[in-house]
Design a protein around this motif. Structure first.
Motif, PDB file in Angstrom:
ATOM      1  N   ALA A   1      35.930  54.817  58.755  1.00 28.38           N
ATOM      2  CA  ALA A   1      35.066  56.036  58.782  1.00 28.38           C
ATOM      3  C   ALA A   1      34.934  57.172  58.791  1.00 28.38           C
ATOM      4  O   ALA A   1      34.530  58.387  58.319  1.00 28.38           O
ATOM      5  N   LEU A   2      35.116  56.963  60.451  1.00 26.57           N
ATOM      6  CA  LEU A   2      35.915  58.717  60.664  1.00 26.57           C
ATOM      7  C   LEU A   2      36.733  59.446  59.687  1.00 26.57           C
ATOM      8  O   LEU A   2      36.301  60.875  60.085  1.00 26.57           O
TER       9      LEU A   2
ATOM     10  N   THR B   1      34.292  60.684  56.542  1.00 27.53           N
ATOM     11  CA  THR B   1      33.896  61.982  56.958  1.00 27.53           C
ATOM     12  C   THR B   1      34.259  63.022  57.754  1.00 27.53           C
ATOM     13  O   THR B   1      34.581  64.062  57.212  1.00 27.53           O
ATOM     14  N   GLN B   2      35.609  63.195  58.122  1.00 29.24           N
ATOM     15  CA  GLN B   2      36.315  64.559  58.544  1.00 29.24           C
ATOM     16  C   GLN B   2      36.866  65.045  57.515  1.00 29.24           C
ATOM     17  O   GLN B   2      36.982  66.146  57.039  1.00 29.24           O
TER      18      GLN B   2
ATOM     19  N   LEU C   1      36.281  65.208  54.581  1.00 30.69           N
ATOM     20  CA  LEU C   1      35.291  65.227  53.609  1.00 30.69           C
ATOM     21  C   LEU C   1      34.665  66.864  53.917  1.00 30.69           C
ATOM     22  O   LEU C   1      34.334  67.672  53.515  1.00 30.69           O
ATOM     23  N   THR C   2      34.593  66.322  55.441  1.00 32.26           N
ATOM     24  CA  THR C   2      34.053  67.917  56.240  1.00 32.26           C
ATOM     25  C   THR C   2      35.067  68.779  56.011  1.00 32.26           C
ATOM     26  O   THR C   2      34.568  70.032  55.655  1.00 32.26           O
TER      27      THR C   2
ATOM     28  N   ALA D   1      36.626  58.735  50.045  1.00 26.80           N
ATOM     29  CA  ALA D   1      35.480  59.818  50.053  1.00 26.80           C
ATOM     30  C   ALA D   1      35.147  60.018  48.601  1.00 26.80           C
ATOM     31  O   ALA D   1      33.342  60.352  49.018  1.00 26.80           O
TER      32      ALA D   1
ATOM     33  N   GLN E   1      32.491  57.136  49.058  1.00 25.36           N
ATOM     34  CA  GLN E   1      31.064  57.089  49.997  1.00 25.36           C
ATOM     35  C   GLN E   1      29.726  58.522  48.984  1.00 25.36           C
ATOM     36  O   GLN E   1      29.087  58.658  49.142  1.00 25.36           O
TER      37      GLN E   1
END
Length: 562
Positions: free
Chosen positions: A224-225, A228-229, A231-232, A519, A522
């Motif tokens: 999941a990390l 998230t990274q 997408l950022t 991604a 999510q």
């Protein structure tokens, strides 16, 4: 974005002919200017330099005319690019003026120190660019493309030491024009008794791919990390490319017109960009989704019993409408405008010579089929339908005024989206897969981006590649290959011709580009997360259009018309 023409000639200045002028102005409709300079370094005869730039103004509050000239030193810059960051610092306002200032500062020394300092300036630029810079203090011309080759620059050199650089091909030339290699910065120095040419290596090494191999079986899906990274990083890359786009168009822009459009097949890569654009732009800004489909005589002949429109039968039209519908469901506050660009075969025939000229020196059947799809998609002329809120959808003839086009190119190369990536994993596991991905990213600058720039920019549009943002590329290459993809020992790899799976949990998503699929999942776009990779020439049906040609391969060289 700009069109560049530069020439070195002995007898007199060599100006672009009317066709080149027309093509340059098509690329840059906001400004056009010519500057001349003469170099007399104690040679037997003077050397004439001609600098031409057209401008599509997309940065700053005013139109920055080019070429830029420093009247004190006589130095000149033609800049076709977008410097998003310099030395890690975000650039606000017009980037060409800031790049020119830095190059002038770097020029205040003798060679080889000037070489080193100018290289340093260019190496520290994040963003796509092609350029020609004349350092009058040392009588040296520097030229090149960014390391990823995202902007076009062609070189044509004759036996008499004349030379031409241009964003587009020079017609009727006696010598071939070639893509300027993005692997180094090139220079020409006019010395007392000769003209010296050379190349300067980029000052830092390109990002290296992570070739780590797991010591134990990895988790079923990436963490999941990592999602998230990813997408950022992608959101940050997009922000540079879609925020604060000025409108310097000479034509009157209609109320409600979009500034940003996507080259939109409905596939994973472009739909993920569209979904993230929604998070970035104010909801009162519409976004155009440009979806192209072709009347292919071969496909029509093979489906004589079907009564549906040949355009609506194109695979990219089907996935495009599906993803458009899902965007409207998930992001209903945004005005999404789906532009169905239908190209009859007669129009293909009419525009074919222009497309071939623009994509040159690329000259294969595959080049033409890809370039054709991009050419008509970028034109943006079709039938529009807006957010689908019910059974009655209003459609109308439409021409997109968006001058910035987003492309999903680069996602497959970074995240293992091609069928040969799954084949590499099956043959040699993660090590072989990493080698295949490394080959892709190392050659991306010398393959197709120059061709695509020439074809798309012909309509006064600029294509931007968020997946090829330097920081996003660096992040993506650093990830272990099993964090980018879902390839796992013993797990079936679906073939691309199979129907899409009915996916109810993310673990069942296709392994190719799994991190991007997660991604998308999510972000609530579950249908789009299942879309398979499909090459543009097959999705839009530009491949193998001519019935009379018999069997052809994508690598076949084009046969001249007539």
């Amino acid at each position: 974005m700009c069109g560049i023409f530069f020439s070195i000639a002995r007898d007199r200045p060599c100006l672009p002919d009317p066709r080149i002028v027309s093509n340059l102005q098509a690329r840059g409709p906001d400004s056009y200017r010519v500057l001349n300079a003469t170099v007399s370094p104690a040679l037997a005869e003077s050397v004439h330099l001609t600098f031409v730039s057209s401008v599509l103004a997309l940065r700053g509050d005013v139109i920055q005319q080019q070429p830029l000239c420093d009247h004190d030193s006589g130095s000149i810059l033609c800049w076709n690019g977008e410097a998003w960051k310099i030395d890690g610092v975000a650039i606000e306002g017009n980037d060409s003026a800031q790049v020119f200032d830095l190059l002038l500062q770097a020029s205040q020394s003798t060679e080889p120190a000037a070489h080193q300092r100018i290289c340093d300036v260019l190496t520290n630029i994040s963003g796509p660019f092609a350029f020609v810079f004349y350092n009058a203090l040392t009588s040296t011309v520097y030229y090149g493309r960014d390391r990823l080759g995202r902007r076009s620059l062609l070189v044509n050199q004759s036996d008499d030491q004349s030379l031409t650089l241009a964003s587009i091909g020079v017609p009727n030339s006696k010598t071939p024009h070639l893509e300027v290699s993005p692997e180094s910065i090139h220079y020409i120095t006019f010395e007392k008794s000769s003209i010296k040419t050379g190349e300067l290596p980029w000052l830092n090494a390109p990002p290296a791919i992570n070739k780590e191999v797991p010591t134990q079986p990895p988790a079923l899906i990436p963490s999941a990390l990592s999602v998230t990274q990813c997408l950022t990083q992608l959101r940050e890359a997009l922000e540079f490319r879609v925020v604060d786009i000025p409108d310097h168009s000479h034509s009157q822009v209609r109320p409600g017109s979009a500034k940003v459009a996507l080259l939109f097949s409905g596939g994973l890569d472009c739909t993920l960009l569209a979904r993230l654009v929604h998070d970035i732009l104010p909801t009162n800004e519409p976004v155009d989704l440009l979806n192209v489909a072709f009347e292919n005589p071969r496909s029509i002949a093979a489906n004589v019993s079907r009564t549906k429109s040949p355009y609506e039968l194109c695979p990219d039209r089907i996935t495009g409408r599906s993803s458009f519908s899902e965007l409207c469901e998930v992001c209903p506050a945004r005005k999404w405008r789906f532009v169905a660009i239908n190209i009859p075969y007669s129009e293909v025939v009419a525009h074919r010579p222009t497309i071939i000229r623009l994509m040159s020196p690329h000259n294969t059947e595959m080049d033409l089929s890809i370039a054709m799809a991009l050419y008509f998609a970028a034109r943006g002329r079709g039938v529009s339908s807006e957010n689908q809120q019910g059974p009655d959808v209003t459609e109308a003839d439409f021409s997109s005024t968006a001058r910035v086009l987003l492309s999903g190119l680069g996602a497959d190369e970074l995240y293992g989206g091609y069928s040969r990536h799954s084949a590499a994993f099956e043959r040699g596991g993660y090590s072989r897969l990493a080698d295949e991905l490394e080959m892709d990213i190392n050659r991306i600058g010398s393959r197709n981006l120059g061709r695509d720039d020439r074809v798309i920019s012909h309509w006064g549009k600029e294509v931007r590649y968020p997946y090829l943002d330097e920081d996003f590329v660096r992040f993506s290459l650093h990830l272990p290959v099993w964090e980018k993809t879902g390839f796992r020992p013993g797990k079936k790899v679906p073939k691309h011709y199979e129907d899409a799976l009915q996916v109810d949990i993310p673990e069942n998503l296709e392994p190719a580009k799994l991190l991007l699929r997660l991604a998308m999942w999510q972000l609530g776009m579950k249908r789009a997360a299942t879309e398979r990779k499909r090459a543009i020439q097959f999705g839009a049906r530009t491949a193998k259009m001519d019935i009379g040609k018999g069997r052809t391969k994508g690598t076949d060289t084009l046969v001249a018309d007539g």
